[in-house]
Design a protein around this motif. Structure first.
Motif, PDB file in Angstrom:
ATOM      1  N   VAL A 267       0.817  -1.220   0.000  1.00  0.00           N
ATOM      2  CA  VAL A 267       0.000   0.000   0.000  1.00  0.00           C
ATOM      3  C   VAL A 267       0.851   1.271   0.000  1.00  0.00           C
ATOM      4  N   GLN A 268       1.903   1.269   0.830  1.00  0.00           N
ATOM      5  CA  GLN A 268       2.665   2.505   1.015  1.00  0.00           C
ATOM      6  C   GLN A 268       3.910   2.577   0.150  1.00  0.00           C
ATOM      7  N   LEU A 269       4.496   1.395  -0.127  1.00  0.00           N
ATOM      8  CA  LEU A 269       5.772   1.426  -0.848  1.00  0.00           C
ATOM      9  C   LEU A 269       5.642   0.916  -2.280  1.00  0.00           C
ATOM     10  N   GLY A 270       4.499   0.317  -2.580  1.00  0.00           N
ATOM     11  CA  GLY A 270       4.300  -0.204  -3.936  1.00  0.00           C
ATOM     12  C   GLY A 270       5.238  -1.354  -4.272  1.00  0.00           C
ATOM     13  N   ILE A 271       5.644  -2.113  -3.260  1.00  0.00           N
ATOM     14  CA  ILE A 271       6.526  -3.246  -3.519  1.00  0.00           C
ATOM     15  C   ILE A 271       5.925  -4.511  -2.928  1.00  0.00           C
ATOM     16  N   ASN A 272       6.402  -5.644  -3.451  1.00  0.00           N
ATOM     17  CA  ASN A 272       5.982  -6.921  -2.892  1.00  0.00           C
ATOM     18  C   ASN A 272       7.037  -7.389  -1.897  1.00  0.00           C
ATOM     19  N   ILE A 273       6.677  -7.509  -0.636  1.00  0.00           N
ATOM     20  CA  ILE A 273       7.618  -8.031   0.366  1.00  0.00           C
ATOM     21  C   ILE A 273       7.344  -9.525   0.519  1.00  0.00           C
ATOM     22  N   SER A 274       8.370 -10.344   0.282  1.00  0.00           N
ATOM     23  CA  SER A 274       8.181 -11.808   0.340  1.00  0.00           C
ATOM     24  C   SER A 274       7.891 -12.241   1.767  1.00  0.00           C
ATOM     25  N   ASN A 275       7.316 -13.435   1.890  1.00  0.00           N
ATOM     26  CA  ASN A 275       7.051 -13.987   3.231  1.00  0.00           C
ATOM     27  C   ASN A 275       8.326 -14.031   4.057  1.00  0.00           C
ATOM     28  N   LYS A 276       9.419 -14.436   3.406  1.00  0.00           N
ATOM     29  CA  LYS A 276      10.687 -14.582   4.121  1.00  0.00           C
ATOM     30  C   LYS A 276      11.172 -13.225   4.633  1.00  0.00           C
ATOM     31  N   ASP A 277      11.100 -12.222   3.781  1.00  0.00           N
ATOM     32  CA  ASP A 277      11.552 -10.891   4.194  1.00  0.00           C
ATOM     33  C   ASP A 277      10.638 -10.305   5.276  1.00  0.00           C
ATOM     34  N   ALA A 278       9.336 -10.572   5.141  1.00  0.00           N
ATOM     35  CA  ALA A 278       8.394 -10.063   6.155  1.00  0.00           C
ATOM     36  C   ALA A 278       8.718 -10.686   7.514  1.00  0.00           C
ATOM     37  N   LYS A 279       9.034 -11.973   7.497  1.00  0.00           N
ATOM     38  CA  LYS A 279       9.391 -12.674   8.737  1.00  0.00           C
ATOM     39  C   LYS A 279      10.662 -12.056   9.332  1.00  0.00           C
ATOM     40  N   SER A 280      11.621 -11.750   8.464  1.00  0.00           N
ATOM     41  CA  SER A 280      12.886 -11.181   8.925  1.00  0.00           C
ATOM     42  C   SER A 280      12.664  -9.784   9.528  1.00  0.00           C
ATOM     43  N   ILE A 281      11.837  -8.990   8.869  1.00  0.00           N
ATOM     44  CA  ILE A 281      11.534  -7.653   9.405  1.00  0.00           C
ATOM     45  C   ILE A 281      10.810  -7.790  10.749  1.00  0.00           C
ATOM     46  N   GLU A 282       9.902  -8.773  10.825  1.00  0.00           N
ATOM     47  CA  GLU A 282       9.206  -9.028  12.097  1.00  0.00           C
ATOM     48  C   GLU A 282      10.212  -9.349  13.209  1.00  0.00           C
ATOM     49  N   THR A 283      11.209 -10.156  12.855  1.00  0.00           N
ATOM     50  CA  THR A 283      12.234 -10.514  13.851  1.00  0.00           C
ATOM     51  C   THR A 283      12.901  -9.253  14.398  1.00  0.00           C
ATOM     52  N   PHE A 284      13.214  -8.315  13.498  1.00  0.00           N
ATOM     53  CA  PHE A 284      13.775  -7.038  13.969  1.00  0.00           C
ATOM     54  C   PHE A 284      12.766  -6.290  14.835  1.00  0.00           C
ATOM     55  N   LEU A 285      11.521  -6.217  14.373  1.00  0.00           N
ATOM     56  CA  LEU A 285      10.520  -5.406  15.102  1.00  0.00           C
ATOM     57  C   LEU A 285      10.331  -5.916  16.530  1.00  0.00           C
ATOM     58  N   LYS A 286      10.511  -7.223  16.718  1.00  0.00           N
ATOM     59  CA  LYS A 286      10.347  -7.768  18.073  1.00  0.00           C
ATOM     60  C   LYS A 286      11.419  -7.233  19.032  1.00  0.00           C
TER      61      LYS A 286
END
Lengths: 339, 339
Positions: free
Chosen positions: B294-313
């Motif tokens: 919605v905001q960046l107009g990019i597709n974030i893969s499941n793997k990358d989303a999981k990795s970003i989640e790991t950082f957010l935690k």
């Protein structure tokens, strides 16, 4: 000569205070127990069965007590209606629960402080101990509205809880019984020693002269007939003995099968307005006069009601220090709130 | 030789971690301030005006924050929707208020933790500081529903509050402005230092390698464009930049007059599901992917989303220890709860 006079006055007032302590004890009033062993002795003599006290259960139970996820909506906790900052009650006439429903019998939330020492739980005394009591509001549709199975599902979805339950309860782990047991163990620590306890324990100066006068009236007028024991209440008594309760049109509650009702504790009563099973009276002196008329068949004057109120305020106790708990984080398995 | 190899690896990984710290700082990420002076500097640089910090206000504000009598019904407190045990939020999609009304715009309750460091308050950014913010939900009909005048009447009926307000605010005593100011002072202490702050402050080992990978993705994918500053959010950004928000049919919220919306802080984000202004998404990885689209107009893969989640935690912070307050006792002058 002057010295002798002072001494005589001192002895007289001291004797009178000692007499009052004895009188209070003889009329059935008891101080709070000093430790959990003392709590157990009282419960045993009341015929109340409870599980073994355990500080790990207390910590777990505290989290559950404050956890709104035990409600179907996820926004009502035990503390919503039994607010530990508001004398252990909610300060409204009728308990409000799930979907803003009023209690269908217009029942008022009783205080949780010292509730463990009640001989029975609920206004109709249908539970013998707080673990059985805790299961009621969690499941009740107009309160927290969570079926036992859903409560267990919710708590089981939170790994931190699961770990604690296993450590404490072993193989049985998270179960509805164990959830209630942990909450009851926390509530068992919600005891509030007051100046009245110090007085009963022999400190004559713990009460002022005005409070002592009120206590004497409390005994002499007969309030102590129902409001006795360690909780100045907490036992079953006949409902509307002497007269027609002028607020009985509020709600359809008629007590238990025998028309009996749980006498509420008077501990912290100055903090827990409104009064009576239907929260119909807000002013403590009005409540005192009403009870004189309804239960004792006597007229208590405004002056005497004020004096009894002065004594009752000495029952406001010191609250335990509660650190607000950090609750386990919801997971993808946690059942969603339902509205 | 083996030693040299180890040393080389150590230097390389150390350099890379140092680079990442610099990179994170250069991309606009900042650690939490270490004290109230540091808080003030940040607020000043944000152009946010606040009153003088005062520990007496903090204690008073804590009581008010937990006091359900600030609501018309007497059963909803600030803590009901911004629960300090649940990451500072309520864990439901749409805030539920007075008479069980849903927020009319289906807005989700944002966390109160670190909220003081947001550049603006409310989803549409209409308040510049937390004192102004606090006045909103107290008065709002579907939240606490207490007109300012009634709130002042209620608090003025409680002698313990009156005394404290006079001691702190002098002649102005209990006023709606001062009620809001005290609450804001309490909220100013709700700051939650995390391992990410230790990392930004130079402790390379504060984050695991997986968390560092996630942080790099967070920067490289462009999340940091909006989620920056000390709160990784808290500023106004255009709403639905790149695409159609698939949950925008939930509620009618369209941001401020210019279609801008407050970027929520990512601190403690792992504790504050569901996500977005309308609480439409429960899973953090789904939220990350949705924002990519919605905001960046990019597709974030499941793997990358999981990795970003790991950082957010790693942004889950240590919560301040809060002793649950004993609230002043209601008096005969206290306006009764209204249902």
């Amino acid at each position: 000569m002057r010295f002798l006079l002072f001494a005589a006055i001192f002895v007289a007032s001291s004797l009178s205070a000692m007499n009052l302590i004895d009188e209070a004890k003889n009329s059935g009033l008891k101080p709070l127990p000093k430790d959990q062993k003392g709590v157990e002795e009282i419960l045993k003599s009341n015929g109340v069965k409870v599980s073994q006290f355990d500080l790990r259960k207390v910590e777990l139970g505290k989290k559950l007590y404050f956890d709104p996820r035990l409600s179907k909506s996820g926004i009502i906790s035990c503390n919503t209606c039994h607010n530990l900052g508001l004398g252990g009650a909610d300060g409204v006439s009728t308990a409000i629960g799930n979907k803003w429903k009023e209690n269908p019998h217009h029942l008022n939330s009783p205080t949780v402080y010292n509730a463990f020492l009640n001989n029975v739980q609920f206004w109709d005394g249908r539970a013998k101990n707080l673990a059985d009591q805790a299961k009621g509001p969690i499941q009740s549709e107009p309160e927290m509205a969570t079926p036992a199975k859903l409560a267990v599902e919710k708590i089981s979805s939170l790994p931190e809880y699961v770990k604690e339950f296993k450590q404490i309860y072993g193989k049985s782990g998270v179960s509805f019984d164990n959830i209630a047991d942990a909450i009851a163990n926390f509530e068992r620590t919600l005891i509030t020693p007051s100046r009245f306890d110090a007085f009963l324990n022999g400190d004559e100066k713990a009460l002022s002269n005005d409070e002592k006068k009120g206590l004497r009236l409390f005994i002499d007028k007969g309030c102590v007939a129902c409001h006795n024991g360690v909780n100045l209440g907490g036992n079953m008594q006949p409902f509307e003995v002497a007269g027609k309760y002028k607020f009985s049109n509020l709600g359809d509650f008629k007590g238990d099968a025998n028309g009996m009702v749980k006498t509420p504790t008077l501990r912290n009563v100055a903090e827990t307005a409104p009064y009576f099973h239907n929260g119909a009276i807000w002013k403590l002196t009005d409540a005192i006069k009403e009870m004189g008329s309804v239960q004792l068949g006597i007229n208590i004057s405004n002056k005497d009601a004020k004096s009894i109120e002065t004594f009752l305020k000495s029952l406001t106790g010191v609250k335990p220090k509660i650190i607000y708990p950090q609750l386990p984080v919801s997971t993808e398995k946690t059942p969603l709130p339902q509205f």
